[in-house]
Design a protein around this motif. Structure first.
Motif, PDB file in Angstrom:
ATOM      1  N   GLN A  98      71.361  56.409  15.640  1.00  0.00           N
ATOM      2  CA  GLN A  98      70.111  55.444  15.997  1.00  0.00           C
ATOM      3  C   GLN A  98      69.306  56.127  17.171  1.00  0.00           C
ATOM      4  OE1 GLN A  98      71.479  51.484  16.473  1.00  0.00           O
ATOM      5  NE2 GLN A  98      72.955  51.465  14.975  1.00  0.00           N
ATOM      6  N   ARG A 102      65.472  56.574  16.672  1.00  0.00           N
ATOM      7  CA  ARG A 102      64.428  55.989  17.504  1.00  0.00           C
ATOM      8  C   ARG A 102      63.684  57.091  18.085  1.00  0.00           C
ATOM      9  NH1 ARG A 102      63.557  50.630  16.879  1.00  0.00           N
ATOM     10  NH2 ARG A 102      65.763  49.503  16.936  1.00  0.00           N
ATOM     11  N   GLN A 105      60.957  58.112  15.819  1.00  0.00           N
ATOM     12  CA  GLN A 105      60.139  57.009  15.213  1.00  0.00           C
ATOM     13  C   GLN A 105      59.033  57.005  16.323  1.00  0.00           C
ATOM     14  OE1 GLN A 105      61.932  53.265  16.688  1.00  0.00           O
ATOM     15  NE2 GLN A 105      59.970  51.942  16.253  1.00  0.00           N
ATOM     16  N   LEU A 115      56.239  50.925  12.488  1.00  0.00           N
ATOM     17  CA  LEU A 115      57.500  50.177  12.215  1.00  0.00           C
ATOM     18  C   LEU A 115      57.432  49.005  11.312  1.00  0.00           C
ATOM     19  CD1 LEU A 115      60.685  50.360  12.566  1.00  0.00           C
ATOM     20  CD2 LEU A 115      60.299  49.149  14.811  1.00  0.00           C
ATOM     21  N   ARG A 117      60.462  46.924  10.023  1.00  0.00           N
ATOM     22  CA  ARG A 117      61.427  46.354  10.345  1.00  0.00           C
ATOM     23  C   ARG A 117      62.902  47.040  10.769  1.00  0.00           C
ATOM     24  NH1 ARG A 117      60.860  45.550   5.089  1.00  0.00           N
ATOM     25  NH2 ARG A 117      62.558  46.331   3.619  1.00  0.00           N
ATOM     26  N   VAL A 118      63.912  46.673  11.412  1.00  0.00           N
ATOM     27  CA  VAL A 118      65.138  47.165  11.709  1.00  0.00           C
ATOM     28  C   VAL A 118      66.073  46.512  10.573  1.00  0.00           C
ATOM     29  CG1 VAL A 118      66.786  47.869  13.339  1.00  0.00           C
ATOM     30  CG2 VAL A 118      64.549  47.670  14.112  1.00  0.00           C
ATOM     31  N   TRP A 125      72.387  51.314   8.907  1.00  0.00           N
ATOM     32  CA  TRP A 125      71.476  50.988   9.924  1.00  0.00           C
ATOM     33  C   TRP A 125      70.328  52.001   9.394  1.00  0.00           C
ATOM     34  CZ3 TRP A 125      68.668  53.869  13.203  1.00  0.00           C
ATOM     35  CH2 TRP A 125      67.825  53.077  14.184  1.00  0.00           C
ATOM     36  N   CYS A 126      69.078  51.307   9.649  1.00  0.00           N
ATOM     37  CA  CYS A 126      68.009  52.204   9.311  1.00  0.00           C
ATOM     38  C   CYS A 126      66.704  51.543   9.822  1.00  0.00           C
ATOM     39  CB  CYS A 126      67.591  52.724   8.088  1.00  0.00           C
ATOM     40  SG  CYS A 126      66.910  51.487   6.861  1.00  0.00           S
ATOM     41  N   LEU A 127      65.619  52.337  10.096  1.00  0.00           N
ATOM     42  CA  LEU A 127      64.215  51.655  10.637  1.00  0.00           C
ATOM     43  C   LEU A 127      63.220  51.847   9.220  1.00  0.00           C
ATOM     44  CD1 LEU A 127      63.677  53.771  13.901  1.00  0.00           C
ATOM     45  CD2 LEU A 127      64.536  51.375  13.380  1.00  0.00           C
ATOM     46  N   MET A 129      59.786  51.972   7.908  1.00  0.00           N
ATOM     47  CA  MET A 129      58.708  52.458   8.477  1.00  0.00           C
ATOM     48  C   MET A 129      57.586  52.691   7.366  1.00  0.00           C
ATOM     49  SD  MET A 129      59.583  54.872  11.513  1.00  0.00           S
ATOM     50  CE  MET A 129      58.129  54.549  12.297  1.00  0.00           C
ATOM     51  N   CYS A 138      62.461  55.190   5.126  1.00  0.00           N
ATOM     52  CA  CYS A 138      63.505  54.699   5.851  1.00  0.00           C
ATOM     53  C   CYS A 138      63.511  55.980   6.729  1.00  0.00           C
ATOM     54  CB  CYS A 138      64.783  54.362   5.018  1.00  0.00           C
ATOM     55  SG  CYS A 138      64.506  52.778   4.351  1.00  0.00           S
ATOM     56  N   GLN A 140      66.625  57.081   9.459  1.00  0.00           N
ATOM     57  CA  GLN A 140      68.275  56.875   9.869  1.00  0.00           C
ATOM     58  C   GLN A 140      68.642  58.249  10.405  1.00  0.00           C
ATOM     59  OE1 GLN A 140      69.300  55.392   6.109  1.00  0.00           O
ATOM     60  NE2 GLN A 140      69.429  57.551   5.277  1.00  0.00           N
TER      61      GLN A 140
END
Length: 140
Positions: A98, A102, A105, A115, A117-118, A125-127, A129, A138, A140
């Motif tokens: 993570q 980040r 990101q 971005l 959503r998370v 888990w991923c962002l 974008m 995504c 991750q």
């Protein structure tokens, strides 16, 4: 060995989008063919008019492992959600996936990404974008 694949993006500005994805993936803009110092010189040599020099760009993995990415100019803009997207695995092999995601990101947002959503679910888990032209991916 499997069949090779190229990933193609429709784009408003292929050169700018290619530069973004080079940063996102650690790729490089594909160099011109041997014997040519730059792409414009090559394109002129094969008769491509100067007003069409911006119609495409490509990226390659500098290690020669990943697929080539090709960006082609199209007149229409993006109008719907992607049916296919890339998962950019910057956290692979790190102790804190993570934190790695980040950090990347922030780099990509400075280059025009957004971005959306998370995602934090039992399955992963991923962002989620968007690149500068609205293509989802995504991180991750």
């Amino acid at each position: 060995m499997g069949i090779g694949v190229q990933i193609t993006f429709d784009a408003h500005d292929p050169g700018t989008l290619a530069e973004f994805w080079a940063l996102a993936l650690g790729y490089v803009v594909q160099p011109p063919p041997p014997g040519f110092a730059d792409w414009p010189t090559f394109l002129v040599s094969i008769g491509i008019p100067e007003d069409q020099h911006d119609r495409a760009s490509a990226l390659v993995d500098p290690d020669g492992v990943g697929p080539r990415l090709f960006f082609q100019k199209v007149p229409e803009g993006k109008t719907a959600k992607n049916r296919v997207h890339l998962d950019v695995n910057v956290g692979a092999g790190t102790d804190d996936r993570q934190a790695a995601a980040r950090a990347h990101q922030a780099t990509l947002e400075a280059a025009g990404a957004t971005l959306l959503r998370v995602v934090d679910e039992p399955g992963g888990w991923c962002l989620v974008m968007q690149d500068p032209e609205g293509n989802e991916f995504c991180l991750q």
